[in-house]
Write a protein that holds these residues in place. Sequence first.
Motif, PDB file in Angstrom:
ATOM      1  N   ASP A 259       6.274   4.886   6.025  1.00 37.70           N
ATOM      2  CA  ASP A 259       5.162   5.560   5.338  1.00 37.70           C
ATOM      3  C   ASP A 259       4.825   6.890   5.993  1.00 37.70           C
ATOM      4  N   TYR A 260       4.938   6.941   7.332  1.00 36.18           N
ATOM      5  CA  TYR A 260       4.691   8.223   8.001  1.00 36.18           C
ATOM      6  C   TYR A 260       5.751   9.243   7.576  1.00 36.18           C
ATOM      7  N   GLU A 261       6.973   8.785   7.418  1.00 38.47           N
ATOM      8  CA  GLU A 261       8.029   9.677   6.944  1.00 38.47           C
ATOM      9  C   GLU A 261       7.686  10.215   5.547  1.00 38.47           C
ATOM     10  N   ARG A 262       7.140   9.346   4.682  1.00 41.42           N
ATOM     11  CA  ARG A 262       6.755   9.807   3.330  1.00 41.42           C
ATOM     12  C   ARG A 262       5.628  10.849   3.401  1.00 41.42           C
ATOM     13  N   ALA A 263       4.682  10.615   4.310  1.00 41.12           N
ATOM     14  CA  ALA A 263       3.571  11.561   4.438  1.00 41.12           C
ATOM     15  C   ALA A 263       4.053  12.923   4.928  1.00 41.12           C
ATOM     16  N   LEU A 264       5.106  12.907   5.799  1.00 36.35           N
ATOM     17  CA  LEU A 264       5.629  14.162   6.338  1.00 36.35           C
ATOM     18  C   LEU A 264       6.271  15.027   5.258  1.00 36.35           C
ATOM     19  N   VAL A 265       6.645  14.435   4.157  1.00 40.48           N
ATOM     20  CA  VAL A 265       7.191  15.227   3.054  1.00 40.48           C
ATOM     21  C   VAL A 265       6.145  16.236   2.574  1.00 40.48           C
ATOM     22  N   PHE A 266       4.911  15.796   2.677  1.00 39.49           N
ATOM     23  CA  PHE A 266       3.816  16.648   2.178  1.00 39.49           C
ATOM     24  C   PHE A 266       3.113  17.379   3.319  1.00 39.49           C
TER      25      PHE A 266
ATOM     26  N   ARG B 203      -1.900   3.480   4.718  1.00 45.05           N
ATOM     27  CA  ARG B 203      -1.105   2.242   4.591  1.00 45.05           C
ATOM     28  C   ARG B 203      -0.248   2.032   5.844  1.00 45.05           C
ATOM     29  N   ALA B 204       0.290   3.135   6.430  1.00 46.46           N
ATOM     30  CA  ALA B 204       1.049   3.023   7.676  1.00 46.46           C
ATOM     31  C   ALA B 204       0.179   2.465   8.788  1.00 46.46           C
ATOM     32  N   SER B 205      -1.105   2.912   8.822  1.00 44.27           N
ATOM     33  CA  SER B 205      -2.024   2.415   9.836  1.00 44.27           C
ATOM     34  C   SER B 205      -2.263   0.910   9.659  1.00 44.27           C
TER      35      SER B 205
ATOM     36  N   ARG C  68       2.808   9.877  15.142  1.00 41.97           N
ATOM     37  CA  ARG C  68       2.596   8.496  14.677  1.00 41.97           C
ATOM     38  C   ARG C  68       3.912   7.876  14.191  1.00 41.97           C
ATOM     39  N   ALA C  69       4.719   8.679  13.544  1.00 47.33           N
ATOM     40  CA  ALA C  69       6.035   8.175  13.102  1.00 47.33           C
ATOM     41  C   ALA C  69       6.893   7.808  14.302  1.00 47.33           C
TER      42      ALA C  69
END
Length: 781
Positions: free
Chosen positions: A80-87, A64-66, A97-98
């Motif tokens: 969204d990249y920040e959310r992905a970094l949680v995992f 979705r960030a892309s 990318r963030a």
Amino acid sequence: MKRIHLILFLIAILAALETNAQSARQFFKAGEEFMKTTKYEDAINQFTRAVEMDPDYYRAYISRASAYEKLSRYGEAAADYERALVFQDKKEEIHYRAGYAYYKSGNYLSALPKLNDAIQRKGKYFEAYQVRSKTYLKLERYEEALDDCKKALRLKEDEQNYFNLALVYEKLGMLDEAEMAYRNSLKHNSHLTATHLGLTRLLYGKENYSAAMASVNNLLRIDPKNRDGVILQAQIYAKQMNYPRAIEILSIASIEHREDKDIFMLRGDYYMALNQAQFAIHEYTRAIEIDPDSADLYYKRANAYEALRDFKKSMADYEILLKMSEYDGNAQRLHARAEERLFELNRETDKPLVRLTDPASNADNTIQIARGTERIAVTGLINDQSPIKSLKVNDFTVPVNDTGEGFEFKAMIDLKVADNIIVEVADVYDNAETTVFSIRRTEIDPPLVSIIAPYASENNILYLDSNESVIYVEGKIGDESRIRSIYIDSVAASYIPSDLNPSFSATVRIENRSRFVVVAEDIFGNASQTEFTLNREAASFSDNPMGKTWAIFIENSNYESFASLEGPTKDVTLMKSALARYQIHNFIHKKDMTKQDLEKFFAIELRDLIRSNRVNSLLVWFAGHGKYINDTGYWIPVDASRDDEFTYFSVNALKASMQSYPNFVIHTLVITDACESGPSFYQAMRDELKIRSCNDWEATRFKSSQVFSSAGYELAVDDSQFTRTFANTLASNPDACLPIEKIVMKVTSAVVNNNQQEPQFGKISGLEDENGTFFFIPKDY
């Protein structure tokens, strides 16, 4: 049994989770398909459904960030990249990318830690160095940007890294190094327009115009319609003084870029360089139509108008610029320059003109101040085309106030130490003037008011001879100064303001009124209010065959050189009492007159009163000392010298004055209780004295000029048989009229019987006489 239920519950939960996971993967795959077909909004919707079904689905966040990046929604991409970094915190690419998304969104402070994390996890992360160098560049941390550029170049020498390095060198002022970096970038890829543009701008800034022209030509071969390249080419031609070629290039560009204000502005600049201000104004006006908020354009057009000497339009543009400076930073930068140009455009060489308005200065720069005044407040007005820079009044600095009609000033002047008011003034162009106002001391006395017609006595009683509701009033003002206004009650009187001691007149309504007030004010504010009482007694007189009759009494008692007398006062009182029962319209009683008083009164004042009031019959009675010298009789003024004949008032002078009296004076009777009048003054009666009849119409209608005087004594006595008998005859008269001849006979008989010299009666020599005579008409006639 319980254990079986628990197992079944766990199986159900696992089944539900598996179902959600399968649904999330389905939405994710659908989003991937939309990405392939560039339907990014649809892709975002599918990825959003996926994370809603499975909030831990980090791949959906990344995808979705892309999609957000494809739509230039970099802030949402970074989130969204920040959310992905949680995992996936260990994934350096997600950190990169963030950081990149934050950089593209302009959030450089948030980009930096993400890029640092990426490089920390991957030491030779080429792309991360590139983006971090540009982030440092935006944050103006040029040394760190330079270090990252060099690290990126060590990892990979390509056109972009050299381009970034050139940008950093430019910021550090290392222009030669920057030029080398641009050229190295072009060696790797000669078709990059941004690099050609950067190099051209660098060379233009270094004033290497031939090299800059070669560089921009390379750019335009790649992209002939490149807007920035075309403008740079025109600017280079202009620097090479080839303004026509620069204008030609911009004219061609304006076809493609019709709403580009910079093209029209530059073309205007080049027309100005060619001294073609009219064409420049056209270009600047077109640019203003595109961008009406550009301060630079108004400043440039104002200069062009100024070059054409159209100062009105030039100042209008400068005024617009000054107003814009309140909210426009660029206009604020130009504010001082605009003010300077306006200042010069308004420059003039006329000196300020100063005048005082209160008190008002005269044409000869004098002001009139009342005697005794020690301090005055003055108000003045300065007329000047330009603002006033400085003003001093008698060496004291005084502020000015722009009233629109001039620059007003006020000052307090100490007249104890100043004989002049000195005003020193200079305008902003140093046009200076010193004006000296001389002070003339003026009088402080209020105006004196006298009424000539109808006649007013010395105690301000106005004698009316009719009952008309409206009267015509004539008067005279006595004052050292000119008169500002004259009002009779609320009626403005007519007069000539430029005359000193002016005569005035007005028509006044007097019905149901017993008095009126004359208010006179001179130019210095000295004012008087004089009340006049209306006497209507004469208005009740029946038809008088003698017409309007006046009695004039001259009572001289208090002498300077001669003995003072008590008799004249008693005699005049006695006569006025006796005449009170007769139709005498007005009594004028003058006391202790000097020679000058007598001459002025008979020659001017009485003449004017007779003319204004249209007197028909005149009785003049003199009581005082007399002299009889060389067949000439004299009345002795109170200031006469005992042995100086010149100081006496000759009855011949009286006759001369009477000769100028108006023709409507029918009867004149002069009575002197002092001395003989002398043969030069009167003609003795040749025939025996006859008593005239009241029914003798010729006696009243034909002119008479008669004199009756005591004789034989140079000095008057306090007990006058002459006056006493005259008064008794008047008082005891029973008839409807009393002719002067009857009085003469009785007075003569009484005086002779008293062993005194016989009085003289006759006609006044030189005055017209038609054998008429003077009658005394009782009020009940």
